[in-house]
Write a protein that holds these residues in place. Sequence first.
Motif, mmCIF file in Angstrom:
data_model
loop_
_atom_site.group_PDB
_atom_site.id
_atom_site.type_symbol
_atom_site.label_atom_id
_atom_site.label_comp_id
_atom_site.label_asym_id
_atom_site.label_seq_id
_atom_site.Cartn_x
_atom_site.Cartn_y
_atom_site.Cartn_z
ATOM 1 N N MET A 87 7.005 23.669 -2.768
ATOM 2 C CA MET A 87 5.830 22.780 -3.263
ATOM 3 C C MET A 87 5.081 22.192 -2.122
ATOM 4 N N PHE A 88 3.883 22.363 -1.845
ATOM 5 C CA PHE A 88 3.126 22.274 -0.702
ATOM 6 C C PHE A 88 1.952 20.974 -0.880
ATOM 7 N N ALA A 89 2.147 20.243 -1.889
ATOM 8 C CA ALA A 89 1.045 19.201 -2.083
ATOM 9 C C ALA A 89 1.178 18.182 -1.075
ATOM 10 N N ARG A 90 2.628 17.714 -0.708
ATOM 11 C CA ARG A 90 2.762 16.789 0.278
ATOM 12 C C ARG A 90 2.624 17.507 1.644
ATOM 13 N N THR A 91 2.906 18.757 1.862
ATOM 14 C CA THR A 91 2.731 19.389 3.159
ATOM 15 C C THR A 91 1.457 19.557 3.649
ATOM 16 N N LEU A 92 0.336 19.621 2.533
ATOM 17 C CA LEU A 92 -0.955 19.616 2.849
ATOM 18 C C LEU A 92 -1.468 18.215 3.181
ATOM 19 N N MET A 93 -0.855 17.395 2.448
ATOM 20 C CA MET A 93 -1.136 16.084 2.769
ATOM 21 C C MET A 93 -0.769 15.453 4.290
ATOM 22 N N PHE A 94 0.173 15.963 4.654
ATOM 23 C CA PHE A 94 0.660 15.654 6.165
ATOM 24 C C PHE A 94 -0.160 16.828 7.126
ATOM 25 N N PHE A 95 -0.682 17.818 6.614
ATOM 26 C CA PHE A 95 -1.455 18.573 7.556
ATOM 27 C C PHE A 95 -3.008 17.680 7.746
ATOM 28 N N VAL A 96 -3.439 17.135 6.623
ATOM 29 C CA VAL A 96 -4.661 16.203 6.872
ATOM 30 C C VAL A 96 -4.504 15.011 7.664
ATOM 31 N N LEU A 97 -3.117 14.352 7.441
ATOM 32 C CA LEU A 97 -3.102 13.174 8.144
ATOM 33 C C LEU A 97 -2.882 13.341 9.525
ATOM 34 N N TYR A 98 -1.961 14.600 9.789
ATOM 35 C CA TYR A 98 -1.792 14.719 11.343
ATOM 36 C C TYR A 98 -3.076 15.250 11.991
ATOM 37 N N THR A 99 -3.956 16.023 11.337
ATOM 38 C CA THR A 99 -5.184 16.259 11.877
ATOM 39 C C THR A 99 -6.178 15.115 12.185
ATOM 40 N N TRP A 100 -6.241 14.413 10.973
ATOM 41 C CA TRP A 100 -6.916 13.113 11.285
ATOM 42 C C TRP A 100 -6.560 12.170 12.384
ATOM 43 N N SER A 101 -5.102 12.224 12.613
ATOM 44 C CA SER A 101 -4.568 11.235 13.477
ATOM 45 C C SER A 101 -4.803 11.924 15.073
ATOM 46 N N LYS A 102 -4.786 13.248 15.124
ATOM 47 C CA LYS A 102 -5.351 13.864 16.596
ATOM 48 C C LYS A 102 -6.815 13.685 16.771
ATOM 49 N N ARG A 103 -7.637 13.359 15.455
ATOM 50 C CA ARG A 103 -8.994 13.495 15.691
ATOM 51 C C ARG A 103 -9.482 12.121 16.168
ATOM 52 N N HIS A 104 -8.831 11.096 15.678
ATOM 53 C CA HIS A 104 -8.790 9.839 15.857
ATOM 54 C C HIS A 104 -7.723 8.985 16.398
ATOM 55 N N PRO A 105 -7.215 9.381 17.437
ATOM 56 C CA PRO A 105 -5.915 9.045 17.897
ATOM 57 C C PRO A 105 -5.739 7.393 18.072
ATOM 58 N N THR A 106 -6.852 6.541 18.439
ATOM 59 C CA THR A 106 -6.866 5.371 18.594
ATOM 60 C C THR A 106 -7.192 4.455 17.542
ATOM 61 N N SER A 107 -7.484 5.036 16.442
ATOM 62 C CA SER A 107 -8.007 4.073 15.360
ATOM 63 C C SER A 107 -6.883 3.420 14.574
ATOM 64 N N PRO A 108 -7.164 2.257 14.154
ATOM 65 C CA PRO A 108 -5.980 1.274 13.531
ATOM 66 C C PRO A 108 -5.453 1.928 12.494
ATOM 67 N N ALA A 109 -4.144 1.831 12.201
ATOM 68 C CA ALA A 109 -3.369 2.252 10.943
ATOM 69 C C ALA A 109 -2.209 1.340 10.780
ATOM 70 N N SER A 110 -1.731 1.353 9.657
ATOM 71 C CA SER A 110 -0.435 0.423 9.380
ATOM 72 C C SER A 110 0.271 1.270 8.225
ATOM 73 N N ILE A 111 1.599 0.837 8.364
ATOM 74 C CA ILE A 111 2.508 1.308 7.188
ATOM 75 C C ILE A 111 3.342 0.198 7.045
ATOM 76 N N TRP A 112 3.248 -0.323 5.387
ATOM 77 C CA TRP A 112 3.934 -1.551 5.197
ATOM 78 C C TRP A 112 3.756 -2.753 6.110
ATOM 79 N N GLY A 113 2.415 -2.730 6.453
ATOM 80 C CA GLY A 113 1.961 -4.026 7.165
ATOM 81 C C GLY A 113 2.173 -3.877 8.752
ATOM 82 N N ILE A 114 2.914 -2.923 9.226
ATOM 83 C CA ILE A 114 3.167 -2.645 10.709
ATOM 84 C C ILE A 114 1.988 -2.312 11.273
ATOM 85 N N GLN A 115 1.460 -2.755 11.939
ATOM 86 C CA GLN A 115 0.400 -2.121 12.874
ATOM 87 C C GLN A 115 0.337 -1.112 13.758
ATOM 88 N N MET A 116 -0.261 -0.042 13.930
ATOM 89 C CA MET A 116 -0.218 1.044 15.038
ATOM 90 C C MET A 116 -1.311 1.665 15.289
#
Length: 229
Positions: A87-116
């Motif tokens: 089942m590849f929906a989450r796999t494709l989601m993380f493909f997009v997430l990882y590609t975006w993170s490499k394209r914009h590595p210094t963009s602000p992000a957060s998970i549960w309020g934790i900034q990174m």
Amino acid sequence: NFHLDNIWDNFEIWRFLTPFLYVGKFDFNTLMALYMLQSFSNRYETEPYNTGAGGGTADYVFAMMFGSIGVFVSYPFIGMLMPTPPMFARTLMFFVLYTWSKRHPTSPASIWGIQMKAIHLPFAYVALSVLMGGMYADLVHGIVVGHLFYFLVDVVPIVYGKDFLHTPQFLIDQLGVGAYVAPAAPGGGGGGAVGNNTWQAPGRVNAPSEPARAARGHSWGSGGQRLGS
């Protein structure tokens, strides 16, 4: 689900598509996965890697095509190392997430309020999934395919002077160069439109950080398909 025997023996070709349409049973985790897929797809589409269409929608669609095919091809090998259902929906989601993170590595992000920084976000989600006892093999699978895409479009052209991935011409013809704009409503005053369609000015085209791109010599046309006069 994705079963090769059913595809080859019974010609159930829809099984190439259905594994991407099921995220899980309807619960909070499913809603979060759908939100993340929409959110990070939208972020990446605004400025994807330029693979021939000026960093626009056609490049985004090409990246999604690469990710989908890459998931299919690599699934048997990933499955031998980390058993995971097809089942590849989450796999494709993380493909997009990882590609975006490499394209914009210094963009602000957060998970549960934790900034990174964005570059750390995919691994933070994997760590959180492990700590909560959830599945993580499909997330790692998406990261692996995303890293292959990043390596081919960003590292290889600069380090090795080779350029292997190009957005197909039919996508550029249909979606144009730069970000695609939906057809203007009748009487809506879509100034500058060609026929019933308008396109924004080209997006990021061969920034100085991509010197290898300028020398590849491909002529990708201009602004998309002429639909009228």
